[in-house]
Design a protein around this motif. Structure first.
Motif, PDB file in Angstrom:
ATOM      1  N   GLN A 231      16.148  -1.382   3.090  1.00 44.72           N
ATOM      2  CA  GLN A 231      16.379  -2.139   4.360  1.00 44.72           C
ATOM      3  C   GLN A 231      17.785  -1.335   4.555  1.00 44.72           C
ATOM      4  OE1 GLN A 231      14.417  -4.949   5.176  1.00 44.72           O
ATOM      5  NE2 GLN A 231      13.591  -3.615   3.737  1.00 44.72           N
ATOM      6  N   GLU A 232      18.449  -1.096   4.642  1.00 38.50           N
ATOM      7  CA  GLU A 232      19.514   0.031   5.493  1.00 38.50           C
ATOM      8  C   GLU A 232      19.374   1.446   5.472  1.00 38.50           C
ATOM      9  OE1 GLU A 232      22.392  -0.387   7.225  1.00 38.50           O
ATOM     10  OE2 GLU A 232      22.114  -1.530   6.227  1.00 38.50           O
ATOM     11  N   THR A 233      18.589   2.149   5.004  1.00 40.31           N
ATOM     12  CA  THR A 233      18.334   3.166   5.062  1.00 40.31           C
ATOM     13  C   THR A 233      16.824   2.885   6.729  1.00 40.31           C
ATOM     14  OG1 THR A 233      18.202   3.866   3.022  1.00 40.31           O
ATOM     15  CG2 THR A 233      16.584   5.015   4.796  1.00 40.31           C
ATOM     16  N   LEU A 234      15.986   2.283   6.846  1.00 41.68           N
ATOM     17  CA  LEU A 234      14.939   1.619   7.466  1.00 41.68           C
ATOM     18  C   LEU A 234      15.905   1.334   8.767  1.00 41.68           C
ATOM     19  CD1 LEU A 234      12.453  -0.519   6.066  1.00 41.68           C
ATOM     20  CD2 LEU A 234      12.418   1.993   6.694  1.00 41.68           C
ATOM     21  N   ARG A 235      17.078   0.674   8.712  1.00 39.31           N
ATOM     22  CA  ARG A 235      18.099   0.137   9.993  1.00 39.31           C
ATOM     23  C   ARG A 235      19.002   1.063  10.717  1.00 39.31           C
ATOM     24  NH1 ARG A 235      20.102  -3.660   7.125  1.00 39.31           N
ATOM     25  NH2 ARG A 235      19.227  -5.201   7.869  1.00 39.31           N
ATOM     26  N   ASP A 236      18.930   2.245   9.657  1.00 35.74           N
ATOM     27  CA  ASP A 236      19.977   3.116   9.922  1.00 35.74           C
ATOM     28  C   ASP A 236      18.757   4.535  10.841  1.00 35.74           C
ATOM     29  OD1 ASP A 236      22.028   2.676   9.197  1.00 35.74           O
ATOM     30  OD2 ASP A 236      22.082   4.177   6.827  1.00 35.74           O
ATOM     31  N   PHE A 237      17.729   4.664   9.770  1.00 35.74           N
ATOM     32  CA  PHE A 237      16.479   5.468  11.394  1.00 35.74           C
ATOM     33  C   PHE A 237      16.429   5.130  12.666  1.00 35.74           C
ATOM     34  CE2 PHE A 237      12.105   5.750  11.740  1.00 35.74           C
ATOM     35  CZ  PHE A 237      12.031   6.811  12.080  1.00 35.74           C
ATOM     36  N   LEU A 238      16.091   3.890  12.114  1.00 36.88           N
ATOM     37  CA  LEU A 238      16.118   2.960  13.517  1.00 36.88           C
ATOM     38  C   LEU A 238      16.714   3.461  14.423  1.00 36.88           C
ATOM     39  CD1 LEU A 238      13.657  -0.089  12.241  1.00 36.88           C
ATOM     40  CD2 LEU A 238      13.113   1.798  13.255  1.00 36.88           C
ATOM     41  N   THR A 239      18.032   2.772  14.495  1.00 34.68           N
ATOM     42  CA  THR A 239      19.428   2.921  15.845  1.00 34.68           C
ATOM     43  C   THR A 239      19.288   4.122  15.500  1.00 34.68           C
ATOM     44  OG1 THR A 239      21.014   2.207  13.255  1.00 34.68           O
ATOM     45  CG2 THR A 239      19.715   0.111  14.571  1.00 34.68           C
ATOM     46  N   ALA A 240      18.965   4.648  14.755  1.00 28.23           N
ATOM     47  CA  ALA A 240      19.285   6.266  15.486  1.00 28.23           C
ATOM     48  C   ALA A 240      19.036   7.055  16.949  1.00 28.23           C
ATOM     49  CB  ALA A 240      19.814   7.365  14.057  1.00 28.23           C
ATOM     50  N   GLY A 241      17.506   6.300  16.898  1.00 22.97           N
ATOM     51  CA  GLY A 241      16.649   6.465  17.414  1.00 22.97           C
ATOM     52  C   GLY A 241      16.058   7.979  17.411  1.00 22.97           C
ATOM     53  N   THR A 242      14.386   6.500  17.714  1.00 17.70           N
ATOM     54  CA  THR A 242      13.461   7.789  17.421  1.00 17.70           C
ATOM     55  C   THR A 242      12.057   7.735  18.517  1.00 17.70           C
ATOM     56  OG1 THR A 242      11.658   5.467  17.092  1.00 17.70           O
ATOM     57  CG2 THR A 242      13.747   5.961  15.009  1.00 17.70           C
ATOM     58  N   HIS A 243      11.731   9.044  17.633  1.00 19.27           N
ATOM     59  CA  HIS A 243      10.932   9.961  18.954  1.00 19.27           C
ATOM     60  C   HIS A 243       9.034   9.074  19.489  1.00 19.27           C
ATOM     61  CE1 HIS A 243      12.815  13.368  17.311  1.00 19.27           C
ATOM     62  NE2 HIS A 243      12.478  13.828  18.873  1.00 19.27           N
ATOM     63  N   ALA A 244       8.924   7.912  18.361  1.00 20.88           N
ATOM     64  CA  ALA A 244       7.745   6.806  18.315  1.00 20.88           C
ATOM     65  C   ALA A 244       8.383   5.889  18.705  1.00 20.88           C
ATOM     66  CB  ALA A 244       6.886   6.968  17.087  1.00 20.88           C
ATOM     67  N   ALA A 245       7.877   4.870  19.635  1.00 22.67           N
ATOM     68  CA  ALA A 245       8.698   3.128  19.187  1.00 22.67           C
ATOM     69  C   ALA A 245       7.233   2.584  18.630  1.00 22.67           C
ATOM     70  CB  ALA A 245       7.338   2.730  20.484  1.00 22.67           C
ATOM     71  N   TYR A 246       8.295   1.738  17.492  1.00 22.98           N
ATOM     72  CA  TYR A 246       7.668   1.335  16.632  1.00 22.98           C
ATOM     73  C   TYR A 246       6.924  -0.680  16.509  1.00 22.98           C
ATOM     74  CZ  TYR A 246       8.055   5.753  14.525  1.00 22.98           C
ATOM     75  OH  TYR A 246       8.251   6.824  13.798  1.00 22.98           O
ATOM     76  N   MET A 247       6.474  -0.841  16.371  1.00 23.50           N
ATOM     77  CA  MET A 247       6.343  -2.460  16.174  1.00 23.50           C
ATOM     78  C   MET A 247       5.780  -3.167  14.633  1.00 23.50           C
ATOM     79  SD  MET A 247       6.469  -3.816  18.923  1.00 23.50           S
ATOM     80  CE  MET A 247       5.968  -5.159  19.135  1.00 23.50           C
ATOM     81  N   ALA A 248       6.705  -3.758  14.226  1.00 21.77           N
ATOM     82  CA  ALA A 248       6.447  -4.094  12.708  1.00 21.77           C
ATOM     83  C   ALA A 248       5.106  -5.456  12.469  1.00 21.77           C
ATOM     84  CB  ALA A 248       6.948  -5.204  12.227  1.00 21.77           C
ATOM     85  N   ASP A 249       4.510  -5.373  11.573  1.00 24.34           N
ATOM     86  CA  ASP A 249       2.958  -6.266  11.618  1.00 24.34           C
ATOM     87  C   ASP A 249       3.242  -7.600  10.687  1.00 24.34           C
ATOM     88  OD1 ASP A 249       0.432  -7.297  11.649  1.00 24.34           O
ATOM     89  OD2 ASP A 249      -0.841  -5.344  11.289  1.00 24.34           O
ATOM     90  N   SER A 250       3.646  -7.746  11.522  1.00 25.34           N
ATOM     91  CA  SER A 250       4.265  -9.482  10.602  1.00 25.34           C
ATOM     92  C   SER A 250       3.091 -10.829   9.824  1.00 25.34           C
ATOM     93  CB  SER A 250       4.689  -9.816  11.741  1.00 25.34           C
ATOM     94  OG  SER A 250       6.446  -9.686  12.099  1.00 25.34           O
TER      95      SER A 250
END
Length: 314
Positions: A231-250
């Motif tokens: 979870q921390e790795t995912l959070r770091d990845f997203l908050t660092a800035g990404t080239h793609a815009a993601y949406m979680a499939d809840s």
């Protein structure tokens, strides 16, 4: 919710009406979950009834969100409804699930989730990072064919299974820390879209995410398995800035209960491009791993499903 933290009878009554509508749409046959909703007492004051009402409401609200900002979801649902023992048994007890003679290290919850995801995304190419004995790659190919959408499957592992290549399934030797060596532009340039990328190697996860992020396009999907500890790795990845815009499939993540999957909070659909037009790749097509947020901010006026944060984003 009431002041006491209980769920109001009106809310439970509405949940029961919704369940009755679902049952009618299923030809009068309730799921186990709908049967539970219809049976829950609306006014009982014992603690077990209160806890059940709260849990049902949490599940219904979470699954009903559909697609949502993955950072918001990471903050909202840090855990899973799956009890530890149930999760431990979900790949098999005496032996794991077998597909076409090869072990398939997927939980029963993930097998159900992927069946639904394949029907939504209908990927032309599945890229699997981590091959195991090859069973999951063969299963992806079989499921694509079963739904009338045959997909090409490319599976990468440092030690790919021998003699496992099949029609439409290719196993490649590669290091997750250096995927550009195994998947250069001339190789991945032949892959049709949409892509379903599955990270299931559990090593060098930041490098894997950083490699694929600038290559993904709207309609593609990224899944990170066994992610309760990531979870921390995912959070770091997203908050660092990404080239793609993601949406979680809840809806899928909570299909069998909140995060009742190995991919905890990590089934993401690509909805837009928010990074640099050159995809952040060099002349050889290699994308670096994480970039500082300042280098990947979306262009002015563009809407991002994942908002860069941190000092550089202010």
């Amino acid at each position: 919710m009431t002041r006491s933290g209980d769920v109001s009878p009106t809310t439970i009554h509405q949940a029961k009406l919704d369940a009755m509508r679902r049952v009618r749409s299923h030809g009068g046959v309730p799921t186990f979950f709908d049967a539970l909703v219809l049976a829950v007492p609306e006014h009982a004051e014992d603690e077990a009834s209160r806890n059940l009402r709260r849990r049902l409401l949490t599940t219904l609200r979470s699954a009903g969100r559909g697609d949502e900002d993955p950072l918001a979801r990471l903050a909202r649902t840090p855990g899973t409804d799956l009890p530890g023992y149930t999760r431990s048994c979900s790949q098999g007890t005496g032996t794991p699930t077998v597909w076409q003679g090869r072990t398939l290290f997927k939980s029963v919850f993930d097998l159900g989730l992927y069946q639904q995801l394949l029907q939504r995304v209908r990927p032309a190419t599945v890229i699997e990072i981590g091959s195991g004995s090859g069973g999951s790659a063969l299963w992806f190919r079989s499921m694509g064919t079963a739904i009338g959408s045959p997909c090409r499957v490319v599976s990468v592992d440092l030690t790919p299974p021998p003699d496992a290549d099949d029609d439409g399934v290719t196993f490649l030797r590669g290091d997750t820390a250096a995927l550009a060596d195994t998947l250069p532009p001339d190789v991945r340039g032949t892959w049709e879209r949409p892509w379903l990328v599955v990270e299931d190697a559990h090593i060098h996860v930041p490098a894997v995410l950083g490699f694929f992020d600038p290559l993904l396009r709207p309609g593609d999907c990224l899944v990170v398995e066994d992610s309760l500890a990531k979870q921390e790795t995912l959070r770091d990845f997203l908050t660092a800035g990404t080239h793609a815009a993601y949406m979680a499939d809840s809806a899928l993540l909570d299909l069998y209960g909140v995060n009742a999957t190995s991919a905890v909070n990590s089934v993401w659909h690509v909805t837009d491009r928010v990074g640099r037009p050159d995809l952040g790749a060099g002349a050889d097509g290699v994308a670096p791993a994480y970039r500082p947020a300042a280098t990947v901010l979306p262009a002015a006026g563009r809407r991002s499903a994942v908002r860069p944060t941190g000092p550089a984003a202010r």
